[in-house]
Design a protein around this motif. Structure first.
Motif: not given
Length: 75
Positions: A67-73
């Motif tokens: 899984a790849v989680f986009d942190l919105g940084v």
């Protein structure tokens, strides 16, 4: 128990993977609780890594799920 920890290249955060399948982001110098839980796997999570721009966390479990989680940084 934690099975993997990865620190940001240019930031204060760490990501962790756990034997219970959970992935979380921490600010290790400030808090003992995760800032955010990113989700989990059905099997124990075995590895975790930050993207080169520190904006995403990738994790995998022992069953082979990734899984790849986009942190919105943004930097």
């Amino acid at each position: 128990p934690l099975t993997a920890v990865a620190y940001q290249r240019r930031g204060p955060l760490a990501a962790s993977a756990g034997g219970e399948g959970k992935v979380a982001v921490w600010r290790p110098l400030d808090k003992s609780e995760p800032l955010v839980g990113l989700g989990g796997f059905d099997a124990p999570a075995t590895c975790v890594a930050w993207s080169p721009d520190d904006a995403r966390v990738a994790a995998a479990d022992e069953a082979g799920a990734v899984a790849v989680f986009d942190l919105g940084v943004t930097r």
